[in-house]
Design an enzyme around this catalytic site. Sequence first.
Site, mmCIF file in Angstrom:
data_model
loop_
_atom_site.group_PDB
_atom_site.id
_atom_site.type_symbol
_atom_site.label_atom_id
_atom_site.label_comp_id
_atom_site.label_asym_id
_atom_site.label_seq_id
_atom_site.Cartn_x
_atom_site.Cartn_y
_atom_site.Cartn_z
ATOM 1 N N LYS A 50 40.121 80.806 128.004
ATOM 2 C CA LYS A 50 40.689 79.933 126.830
ATOM 3 C C LYS A 50 39.120 79.511 125.997
ATOM 4 O O LYS A 50 38.693 79.848 125.010
ATOM 5 C CB LYS A 50 41.439 78.721 127.014
ATOM 6 C CG LYS A 50 41.060 77.694 125.992
ATOM 7 C CD LYS A 50 41.937 76.476 126.027
ATOM 8 C CE LYS A 50 41.152 75.315 126.961
ATOM 9 N NZ LYS A 50 40.194 74.484 126.158
ATOM 10 N N ASN A 51 38.261 79.072 127.094
ATOM 11 C CA ASN A 51 36.785 78.353 126.604
ATOM 12 C C ASN A 51 35.976 79.641 126.353
ATOM 13 O O ASN A 51 34.890 79.354 125.704
ATOM 14 C CB ASN A 51 36.265 77.560 127.614
ATOM 15 C CG ASN A 51 37.281 76.099 127.482
ATOM 16 O OD1 ASN A 51 38.014 75.904 126.507
ATOM 17 N ND2 ASN A 51 36.992 75.154 128.505
ATOM 18 N N CYS A 100 38.573 61.669 122.376
ATOM 19 C CA CYS A 100 39.647 62.222 122.776
ATOM 20 C C CYS A 100 40.364 61.326 123.846
ATOM 21 O O CYS A 100 39.728 60.297 124.290
ATOM 22 C CB CYS A 100 39.432 63.666 123.404
ATOM 23 S SG CYS A 100 38.114 63.811 124.998
ATOM 24 N N ARG A 154 33.383 61.930 122.313
ATOM 25 C CA ARG A 154 32.636 63.163 122.756
ATOM 26 C C ARG A 154 31.880 63.394 121.725
ATOM 27 O O ARG A 154 32.205 64.158 120.515
ATOM 28 C CB ARG A 154 33.619 64.295 122.939
ATOM 29 C CG ARG A 154 34.464 64.073 124.474
ATOM 30 C CD ARG A 154 35.232 65.124 124.677
ATOM 31 N NE ARG A 154 35.138 66.517 124.731
ATOM 32 C CZ ARG A 154 35.654 67.420 125.126
ATOM 33 N NH1 ARG A 154 37.265 67.234 124.619
ATOM 34 N NH2 ARG A 154 35.464 68.598 124.878
ATOM 35 N N PRO A 155 30.793 63.028 121.201
ATOM 36 C CA PRO A 155 29.781 63.142 120.267
ATOM 37 C C PRO A 155 29.100 64.561 120.038
ATOM 38 O O PRO A 155 29.493 65.419 120.751
ATOM 39 C CB PRO A 155 28.494 62.229 120.755
ATOM 40 C CG PRO A 155 28.410 62.084 122.097
ATOM 41 C CD PRO A 155 29.810 62.455 122.499
ATOM 42 N N ASP A 188 36.196 70.490 134.621
ATOM 43 C CA ASP A 188 37.548 70.796 134.228
ATOM 44 C C ASP A 188 38.255 70.922 135.517
ATOM 45 O O ASP A 188 39.484 71.430 135.229
ATOM 46 C CB ASP A 188 37.561 72.091 133.311
ATOM 47 C CG ASP A 188 37.206 71.869 131.892
ATOM 48 O OD1 ASP A 188 36.925 70.649 131.503
ATOM 49 O OD2 ASP A 188 36.467 73.094 131.370
ATOM 50 N N ARG A 204 48.251 74.018 125.713
ATOM 51 C CA ARG A 204 46.992 74.305 125.356
ATOM 52 C C ARG A 204 46.005 75.199 126.018
ATOM 53 O O ARG A 204 45.361 76.000 125.412
ATOM 54 C CB ARG A 204 46.390 72.792 125.043
ATOM 55 C CG ARG A 204 46.985 72.196 123.939
ATOM 56 C CD ARG A 204 45.934 70.905 123.529
ATOM 57 N NE ARG A 204 44.790 71.175 123.350
ATOM 58 C CZ ARG A 204 43.577 70.354 123.094
ATOM 59 N NH1 ARG A 204 43.902 69.262 123.277
ATOM 60 N NH2 ARG A 204 42.448 70.741 122.922
ATOM 61 N N LEU A 216 24.131 66.597 119.183
ATOM 62 C CA LEU A 216 23.399 67.802 119.719
ATOM 63 C C LEU A 216 23.455 68.916 118.923
ATOM 64 O O LEU A 216 22.642 69.842 118.296
ATOM 65 C CB LEU A 216 23.241 68.310 120.956
ATOM 66 C CG LEU A 216 23.028 67.058 122.236
ATOM 67 C CD1 LEU A 216 23.560 67.337 123.495
ATOM 68 C CD2 LEU A 216 21.749 66.706 122.194
HETATM 69 N N1 EPU Z 1 27.280 65.746 124.434
HETATM 70 C C1 EPU Z 1 26.707 64.855 123.712
HETATM 71 N N2 EPU Z 1 26.149 65.374 122.401
HETATM 72 C C2 EPU Z 1 26.726 66.393 121.805
HETATM 73 C C3 EPU Z 1 27.631 67.319 122.864
HETATM 74 C C4 EPU Z 1 27.901 66.966 124.041
HETATM 75 O O1 EPU Z 1 26.503 63.815 124.182
HETATM 76 O O2 EPU Z 1 26.527 66.868 120.922
HETATM 77 C C5 EPU Z 1 27.722 65.280 125.796
HETATM 78 C C6 EPU Z 1 29.416 65.101 126.156
HETATM 79 O O3 EPU Z 1 29.842 63.756 125.658
HETATM 80 C C7 EPU Z 1 29.542 65.446 127.427
HETATM 81 C C8 EPU Z 1 28.418 66.451 127.731
HETATM 82 O O4 EPU Z 1 27.560 66.304 126.841
HETATM 83 O O5 EPU Z 1 29.264 64.227 128.182
HETATM 84 C C9 EPU Z 1 29.225 67.877 127.990
HETATM 85 O O6 EPU Z 1 29.792 68.401 126.981
HETATM 86 P P1 EPU Z 1 29.756 69.460 126.113
HETATM 87 O O7 EPU Z 1 29.350 69.741 124.934
HETATM 88 O O8 EPU Z 1 28.965 70.563 127.293
HETATM 89 O O9 EPU Z 1 31.284 70.024 126.121
HETATM 90 P P2 EPU Z 1 32.138 70.570 125.037
HETATM 91 O O10 EPU Z 1 31.613 71.867 124.482
HETATM 92 O O11 EPU Z 1 32.470 69.799 124.029
HETATM 93 C C10 EPU Z 1 33.264 72.465 126.836
HETATM 94 C C11 EPU Z 1 34.586 72.681 127.106
HETATM 95 C C12 EPU Z 1 35.467 71.594 127.792
HETATM 96 C C13 EPU Z 1 34.488 71.178 129.248
HETATM 97 C C14 EPU Z 1 33.116 71.036 128.785
HETATM 98 C C15 EPU Z 1 32.186 70.792 129.876
HETATM 99 C C16 EPU Z 1 35.476 74.133 125.242
HETATM 100 C C17 EPU Z 1 36.131 74.225 124.292
HETATM 101 N N3 EPU Z 1 35.503 73.021 125.828
HETATM 102 O O12 EPU Z 1 33.455 71.167 125.965
HETATM 103 O O13 EPU Z 1 36.781 72.217 128.190
HETATM 104 O O14 EPU Z 1 35.188 70.183 129.885
HETATM 105 O O15 EPU Z 1 32.587 72.013 127.960
HETATM 106 O O16 EPU Z 1 32.063 71.958 130.677
HETATM 107 O O17 EPU Z 1 34.674 75.012 126.033
HETATM 108 C C18 EPU Z 1 39.049 71.848 128.660
HETATM 109 O O18 EPU Z 1 39.120 73.062 128.665
HETATM 110 O O19 EPU Z 1 39.922 71.127 129.041
HETATM 111 C C19 EPU Z 1 37.894 71.197 128.252
HETATM 112 C C20 EPU Z 1 37.711 69.847 127.972
#
Ligand code: EPU
Length: 419
Positions: free
Chosen positions: A22-23, A116, A121-122, A304, A396, A125
């Site tokens: 999925k991801n 969420c 989840r900001p 995850d 999902r 970045l």
């Molecule tokens: N973060 C920030 N600022 C940002 C982006 C992220 O502070 O602009 C922080 C987040 O709050 C968190 C950390 O950085 O503490 C990691 O977030 P990341 O951006 O890596 O996660 P994501 O891209 O939002 C993806 C997966 C998630 C998975 C995370 C971590 C997808 C669609 N989602 O989320 O998957 O938990 O990486 O590996 O790829 C799931 O599949 O159930 C799921 C939640």
Amino acid sequence: MDKFVIKGGNRLKGTIRISGAKNAALPLMAAAILADGSFKINNVPALTDVRTMGKLLQILGGEVSFENDTLHINTQKLSSFEAPYELVKTMRASIYVLGPLLAKFGKARVSLPGGCAWGPRPVNLHLEGLKALGAKITLEEGYIIANVPRLKGGKIALDFPSVGATGNLLMAAVLAKGETVIKNAAREPDIAFLAEFLNGMGAKIEGVGESVLKIQGVDNLTSCSFNNIPDRIEAGTFLIAGAISEGDITLTNCQPNHCDSVIDRLTLAGCTVETANDSISIRREDDLQPVDVTTGVYPGYPTDLQAQWIALMSLAKGVSRITDHIYHDRFTHVAELMRLGADIRMKENTAIVKGSARLKGAQVMSTDIRASASLILAGLAAEGRTDVSRIYHIDRGYYKIEEKLRSIGGDIERRAGTL
Ligand code: EPU
């Protein structure tokens, strides 16, 4: 709302085919925005999140259809640059369209994803990185408004190797003028695969799979066909299912090296794990040993699979500590696992799990995709009947999980329309 009714205690035995990730599929779908043409992506499961991203592409003017597990996307009539709140609020990964829309149209209006189930989840970045590439960004009425005549290459050092930010910036930088360097980039297989996909479209990305990505912007990209990678989180979840049920199962169509961190811990917990080219087998005959886990970025142990590990450790012979460093609040499953008799105490972002010989069935509620998976695993191992409600979360991210579990001996049934 559907629920699962599980009768626990069966030893899971047999073979399961792992679905596409999925991801990995979600950013690939967003990347299709970058070129006008027809894309064919194989090995994509028709999950709710994939359909949501499909709907978003359709709203933007794209054509999206499924043929078994092959996804067809046509982007020739793409005309809109707005991702509306109604869709983004159901799936945070919709933010992936921000970079591609900005790169393609020079403007984007994308709803700001909210928090969420487990906290904020900001996306700071993502936004700071796009600004470093020359974008002007404002926030208005809950929307990110981004504008730039053409993105310009720049140097970006991420404070944290965010998966989403790396993906978004990569998709923006491939069409920017000049060279972009992203330091401290995410190394998750989903991101490495996105980079390969973009290179398949004609992008020039060096350092694929590494923490420094060097991108030479190009003027145009073309459409392409690709095979999606296997879902390492689904694979990890089924490996833990094998472990928790004292089972003997083999996963096919997977990429064992993407699962190293969970395989290592399962071995320490007393399971026998064997890997081949594209398959993994797991068997457990002995007692489960307690094994501490701390989540980290890839190749560390994935957040995850944190909820599923807590479920497993609640049956181990001793105390284990599970710490989540990626999402400090991602523990909504703990209270539900305790309804099944698990002995868990929270100390900040660490769950202290005192294992016991048995769990007992109860009614529990899903709160997110991975929390749901942990409740199903616990239910499969618990004595008696467990009802897991709100299973739209599981749909999902796990393709036909109940059918897959039934095929290896799990007693799990979907019941429609009840709470
Ligand atoms: N973060 C920030 N600022 C940002 C982006 C992220 O502070 O602009 C922080 C987040 O709050 C968190 C950390 O950085 O503490 C990691 O977030 P990341 O951006 O890596 O996660 P994501 O891209 O939002 C993806 C997966 C998630 C998975 C995370 C971590 C997808 C669609 N989602 O989320 O998957 O938990 O990486 O590996 O790829 C799931 O599949 O159930 C799921 C939640």
